[in-house]
Write an enzyme that holds these catalytic residues in place. Structure first.
Site: not given
Ligand code: CO8
Length: 258
Positions: A65, A110, A113, A133
């Site tokens: 998400a 997400g 999911e 999460e």
């Molecule tokens: N949300 C928003 N932006 C994101 C997300 C995300 N989930 N994941 C990556 N991005 C963005 C980064 O912020 C980055 O943006 P910018 O270039 O502007 O800084 C861009 O995408 C590229 O990402 P990275 O530079 O981090 O890329 P890497 O290759 O270094 O890393 C990863 C890749 C490991 C996937 C890393 O991006 C990461 O850990 N992302 C987050 C993963 C995460 O925690 N996902 C779970 C999110 S919570 C969720 O999904 C809950 C679902 C249920 C929600 C229910 C609603 C209430």
């Protein structure tokens, strides 16, 4: 509706949907859910639809998400955002034809999911899976706590949910989270081959397999078997697809599905 995030390509009864917001690793925001709701509503009554395939553009399937959209929400808005996604994924799961996830890269939070709401999953060997999460102080909100244990085991689900560790495609295959792993460059070819294969089968039978298997999964064995018998019977009779399929087999020819 003009889509900004979903790219769609229709080939006969097959629909390929690519989630395209690679600058944010295809993170799911409100716009995505609105577009997916619109798409699902537009195709659910389409009798010509055979199979839908969902994939992601770039190095992620979906990295979760959209954290930037969620960060400022209060409790009520958080619950609403969760329900929005849950409803979308449930509608997707209930589409009357099969939906395949082609997981090209990160399928996290997400994103996993979403993949789990599809009927089965094909993964690139470089895909990564996880429910991170708890690292954010959150829990899954799009029914990940419910689907993961149903698709794998309670132990595998709790391992992923509690540790937030990412696993690779081979481990995902081992725990039954994905059904097949391909070389990265072969992912779409193999997924489309499978979609076309399913698309070549009896269309009513394919829809009924999905309906009966999914409904039966949520009922007792006897109730599910009874539902199966009812639907089995509906495929017989004059001009039915069952009759055509069986006659084609006996006549050593290809079936002509109506
Ligand atoms: N949300 C928003 N932006 C994101 C997300 C995300 N989930 N994941 C990556 N991005 C963005 C980064 O912020 C980055 O943006 P910018 O270039 O502007 O800084 C861009 O995408 C590229 O990402 P990275 O530079 O981090 O890329 P890497 O290759 O270094 O890393 C990863 C890749 C490991 C996937 C890393 O991006 C990461 O850990 N992302 C987050 C993963 C995460 O925690 N996902 C779970 C999110 S919570 C969720 O999904 C809950 C679902 C249920 C929600 C229910 C609603 C209430």
């Amino acid at each position: 509706m003009q889509y900004e995030i979903l790219k769609t390509e229709r080939q006969g009864g097959l629909l390929l949907v690519t989630i395209s917001r690679p600058q944010a690793l295809n993170a799911l925001n409100t716009r995505f859910f609105n577009e997916m709701d619109h798409l699902v509503a537009a195709i659910k009554e389409d009798d010509g639809m055979r199979v839908m395939v969902i994939t992601g553009e770039g190095k992620a399937f979906v990295a979760g998400a959209d954290i930037a959209e969620m960060v400022d929400k209060d409790s009520l808005a958080g619950s609403a955002f969760s329900r929005l996604g849950q409803n979308t994924f449930r509608s997707l799961e209930k589409l009357p034809f099969p939906v395949i996830a082609a997981i090209n890269g990160f399928a996290l939070g997400g994103g996993l999911e979403l993949a789990m709401a599809c009927d089965f999953r094909i993964a690139s060997a470089k895909a990564k899976f996880g429910q991170p999460e708890v690292s954010l102080g959150l829990i899954p909100g799009y029914a990940g706590t419910q689907r993961l244990s149903r698709l794998t085991t309670l132990g595998d689900a709790l391992f992923l949910l509690l540790t937030a560790e990412m696993i690779g495609a081979d481990d995902a295959l081992r725990i039954g989270l994905v059904q097949k792993v391909t070389e990265p460059e072969a992912l779409m070819e193999e997924t489309m081959r499978l979609a076309n294969l399913i698309g070549s089968k009896g269309p009513a039978a394919v829809r009924k397999v999905k309906q009966v298997t999914r409904a039966g999964f949520e009922m007792g064995f006897d109730e599910g078997s009874s539902l199966e018998a009812e639907h089995f019977g509906s495929l017989f009779g004059p001009a039915s697809q069952g009759e055509e399929g069986m006659k084609a087999f006996l006549g050593k020819r290809k079936p002509q599905w109506q």
